[in-house]
Design an enzyme around this catalytic site. Structure first.
Site, short mmCIF file in Angstrom:
data_model
loop_
_atom_site.label_atom_id
_atom_site.label_comp_id
_atom_site.label_asym_id
_atom_site.label_seq_id
_atom_site.Cartn_x
_atom_site.Cartn_y
_atom_site.Cartn_z
N GLY A 23 -6.43 1.05 4.08
CA GLY A 23 -7.75 1.20 4.28
C GLY A 23 -8.64 2.35 2.26
N GLY A 24 -7.72 2.44 1.85
CA GLY A 24 -8.39 2.89 0.45
C GLY A 24 -9.00 4.35 0.10
CB VAL A 48 -18.53 22.36 -17.76
CG1 VAL A 48 -17.67 23.64 -16.65
CG2 VAL A 48 -19.67 22.25 -16.56
N GLY A 83 -21.73 17.94 -12.08
CA GLY A 83 -21.63 16.42 -11.71
C GLY A 83 -22.69 15.86 -10.95
CB CYS A 90 -12.75 2.30 1.90
SG CYS A 90 -14.33 2.31 2.15
N GLY A 119 -16.70 11.86 -12.10
CA GLY A 119 -16.53 10.22 -12.61
C GLY A 119 -15.33 9.36 -12.24
CB ALA A 135 4.36 -2.79 -5.02
CG HIS A 163 -45.11 -2.46 15.35
ND1 HIS A 163 -45.40 -2.00 14.30
CD2 HIS A 163 -45.97 -1.65 16.18
CE1 HIS A 163 -46.38 -0.77 14.43
NE2 HIS A 163 -47.23 -0.85 15.86
CD GLU A 186 -2.65 1.60 0.25
OE1 GLU A 186 -2.97 1.67 -0.49
OE2 GLU A 186 -2.11 2.90 -0.64
C1 FAD Z 1 -16.29 10.79 -2.16
C2 FAD Z 1 -16.46 9.25 -1.90
C3 FAD Z 1 -17.37 8.79 -1.41
C4 FAD Z 1 -18.02 6.93 -1.30
N1 FAD Z 1 -19.06 6.59 -0.81
C5 FAD Z 1 -18.96 5.21 -0.81
C6 FAD Z 1 -19.94 5.04 0.41
O1 FAD Z 1 -20.91 5.54 0.47
N2 FAD Z 1 -20.25 3.48 0.11
C7 FAD Z 1 -19.39 2.78 -0.58
O2 FAD Z 1 -19.84 1.07 -0.99
N3 FAD Z 1 -18.71 2.99 -1.98
C8 FAD Z 1 -18.58 4.56 -1.62
N4 FAD Z 1 -16.90 5.45 -2.20
C9 FAD Z 1 -16.38 4.36 -3.07
C10 FAD Z 1 -15.58 3.23 -2.51
O3 FAD Z 1 -14.01 4.55 -1.98
C11 FAD Z 1 -14.73 2.97 -3.66
O4 FAD Z 1 -15.55 2.23 -4.54
C12 FAD Z 1 -13.89 1.64 -3.22
O5 FAD Z 1 -12.73 2.51 -2.39
C13 FAD Z 1 -13.10 1.05 -3.54
O6 FAD Z 1 -11.57 -0.11 -2.98
P1 FAD Z 1 -10.73 -0.34 -4.09
O7 FAD Z 1 -10.15 -1.45 -2.92
O8 FAD Z 1 -10.55 -1.19 -4.82
O9 FAD Z 1 -9.73 0.53 -4.33
P2 FAD Z 1 -9.06 2.27 -3.26
O10 FAD Z 1 -10.45 1.84 -2.17
O11 FAD Z 1 -9.04 3.07 -4.40
O12 FAD Z 1 -8.20 1.15 -2.72
C14 FAD Z 1 -6.68 1.06 -3.56
C15 FAD Z 1 -5.34 1.25 -3.12
O13 FAD Z 1 -4.04 1.09 -3.83
C16 FAD Z 1 -3.44 1.81 -3.43
N5 FAD Z 1 -2.52 1.67 -4.38
C17 FAD Z 1 -2.76 2.10 -6.13
N6 FAD Z 1 -1.33 1.44 -6.54
C18 FAD Z 1 -0.69 1.12 -6.11
C19 FAD Z 1 0.94 0.40 -6.24
N7 FAD Z 1 0.93 0.68 -7.38
N8 FAD Z 1 1.01 0.34 -5.08
C20 FAD Z 1 1.04 0.23 -3.74
N9 FAD Z 1 -0.56 0.99 -3.32
C21 FAD Z 1 -1.33 1.10 -4.46
C22 FAD Z 1 -3.99 2.64 -3.42
O14 FAD Z 1 -2.96 4.09 -3.46
C23 FAD Z 1 -5.22 2.69 -2.69
O15 FAD Z 1 -5.19 3.00 -1.14
C24 FAD Z 1 -17.07 6.30 -2.29
C25 FAD Z 1 -15.86 6.92 -3.06
C26 FAD Z 1 -16.02 8.60 -2.95
C27 FAD Z 1 -15.22 9.03 -4.15
#
Ligand code: FAD
Length: 449
Positions: free
Chosen positions: A36-37, A235, A178, A39, A264, A111, A436, A31
């Site tokens: 936690g990415g 826009v 959007g 999310c 998007g 990575a 209920h 990572e």
């Molecule tokens: C503002 C916002 C609100 C959202 N709200 C919701 C919600 O309420 N409910 C919901 O279900 N979804 C929501 N989402 C969508 C949700 O966040 C994503 O669907 C989810 O995080 C996807 O998970 P993932 O594991 O595929 O990727 P990510 O969460 O994007 O994680 C990918 C990870 O990979 C790491 N990474 C990338 N490339 C490399 C590399 N080469 N080496 C090491 N690490 C790397 C990144 O740093 C990142 O931490 C929201 C998104 C946004 C932007």
């Protein structure tokens, strides 16, 4: 040689890592940022934390309707943001702990895939090489910023979800490009705080893909609360604080202190050696089958990087499917019952086909449409607000879709998901005793209509 290397510690990556660790696999996860990415760090969790603060403020401001006097209600933006940061830190620490408890090795760094051998895959990070029998690509997605003329020179006036969450001061006005889920959640948050919000949406309705009637009702509710909507509007350029857009052949403009771009997201597939694997791509993401297998044996992809569902709960389930397959199981993704929620106030939650989808597919369906006022609990807690519950059933009574506008819908939609995941009948709910008074009784009520 590890059993599994995972690229990315978001909901796809960390959930897969945890499940794989518990299944006895040796797991290495990379990572580059925080665990936690998107999310946990800049998506689901921080937005919902801020939205809850806004909801508290809304409740306090509207307390009089419930016989409660709250005088001089104010909010402290810096404190809201501080609380959001604390919640994020706590959740990230929780994932760090989960990795330790599951015996997962986490390497912090960027990575890159180096290549594939007959034994497995080689990945490099921080000048060290690692090998594994299996690779899970879970690198997620990033905000798409379209090349609108003037956007590049508009500087820090232009925000994506990441920068807007990092603001330490509440802007006086905000233009949102959007009107999808992310755009509407931020519109809701800032509208609650008294910010002048304008939403510019290219399609004829906000929340594309959701039930059209419900999206329209939510838009009307927010229009009454003061949000300005421009639909069918594209826009075309940005100059300073002015956003120009074309609508029905005319050019109009709107000004805003800040501009949020929420048009998007795109899968993260470049810059880390994926080309060495020769993966097939689809929709800008990695092509996978129902078992999350790519076209390369031993290489899997899950989550937003597939460019498909772009939801955290889908990502986690896909990660679980990968681990099940690696450990000899036969799990497959079932997209029939993936719920979607918009955490506005009121919330929207839905699962399965919308009326529009059912019609375009030529499905034979029956629509049950009930005002949320059928639920005593809803009426008790939602003074002056109504909502809508729409249930679509097939001719044999199989539940095809459930779409709800109204608070608590995010918490009750799982009931519909359970029915749909098992291709259940609506009449099955008649045999289930619901507590209920709860808003969930709406689902049971629908079975008698
Ligand atoms: C503002 C916002 C609100 C959202 N709200 C919701 C919600 O309420 N409910 C919901 O279900 N979804 C929501 N989402 C969508 C949700 O966040 C994503 O669907 C989810 O995080 C996807 O998970 P993932 O594991 O595929 O990727 P990510 O969460 O994007 O994680 C990918 C990870 O990979 C790491 N990474 C990338 N490339 C490399 C590399 N080469 N080496 C090491 N690490 C790397 C990144 O740093 C990142 O931490 C929201 C998104 C946004 C932007």
């Amino acid at each position: 040689m590890y059993d599994l290397i995972i690229l990315g510690g978001g909901p796809a990556g960390y959930v897969a890592a945890e499940r794989a660790g518990h299944a006895g696999l040796s797991v290495l996860l990379f990572e580059t940022k925080s665990m936690g990415g998107v999310c946990l760090n800049e998506g689901c969790i921080p937005t919902k934390t801020l939205l809850y603060s806004a909801k508290m403020y809304d409740h306090a401001c509207g307390a009089q309707k419930y016989g409660v006097t709250a005088e001089q209600v104010r909010f402290d933006y810096a404190k809201m943001v501080g609380r959001k940061d604390r919640v994020v830190r706590r959740m990230v620490a929780g994932v760090d702990a989960q990795m330790k408890n599951s015996g997962v090795t986490v390497v912090k760094g960027f990575a890159s895939v180096v290549g594939k051998t007959s034994q497995g895959v080689t990945v490099g990070c921080n000048e060290t090489m690692y090998e594994a029998k299996n690779l899970l690509i879970a690198t997620g997605s990033e905000a798409l910023v379209p090349p609108i003329p003037g956007i590049a020179v508009a500087g820090d006036r232009v925000l994506t979800n990441r920068e807007v969450l990092a603001l330490t001061q509440c802007p006086a006005s905000l233009v949102i490009i959007g009107g999808g889920v992310i755009g509407m959640e931020f519109a809701s948050f800032f509208n609650s705080l008294g910010v002048s919000v304008t939403v510019i949406e290219m399609l004829p309705e906000i929340l594309g893909g959701l039930d059209r009637e419900i999206a329209g009702q939510l838009r009307e509710m927010y229009a009454r609360k003061g949000v300005t909507f421009h639909l069918n509007a594209k826009v075309v350029r940005i100059e300073g604080d002015t956003v120009y857009f074309e609508k029905q052949g005319d050019t109009a403009s709107v000004t805003g202190e800040r501009l949020l771009v929420s048009v998007g997201r795109r899968p993260v597939v470049n810059g880390f050696g994926l080309e060495t694997l020769g993966l097939e791509m689809e929709r800008g993401g990695i092509k996978v089958d129902e078992a999350m297998r790519t076209n390369v044996p031993g290489v899997y992809a899950a989550g937003d990087v597939t460019g498909f569902s772009l939801l955290a709960h889908t990502a986690s389930r896909e990660g679980e499917v990968v681990v099940d397959r690696i450990t000899g199981g036969s799990a497959a993704m079932n997209y029939r019952a993936i719920p979607g929620v918009v955490y506005t106030n009121p919330e929207v939650a839905g699962v399965g086909y919308t009326e529009e989808q059912a019609q375009s597919m030529g499905l034979d369906y029956r629509l049950i449409k009930l005002p949320m006022a059928f639920s005593g609990r809803f009426v008790a807690e939602n003074d002056g607000v109504n909502g809508l519950c729409k249930v679509l059933v097939a001719s044999d009574d199989t539940v095809l879709g459930v779409h709800i506008l109204g608070n608590s819908s995010s918490e009750i939609i799982f009931g519909a998901c359970m029915a749909m995941a098992r291709a259940g009948k609506l009449s099955d709910l008649k045999e289930v005793v619901f507590p209920h008074p709860t808003v969930s009784e709406m689902l049971r009520e629908a079975a008698f209509h």
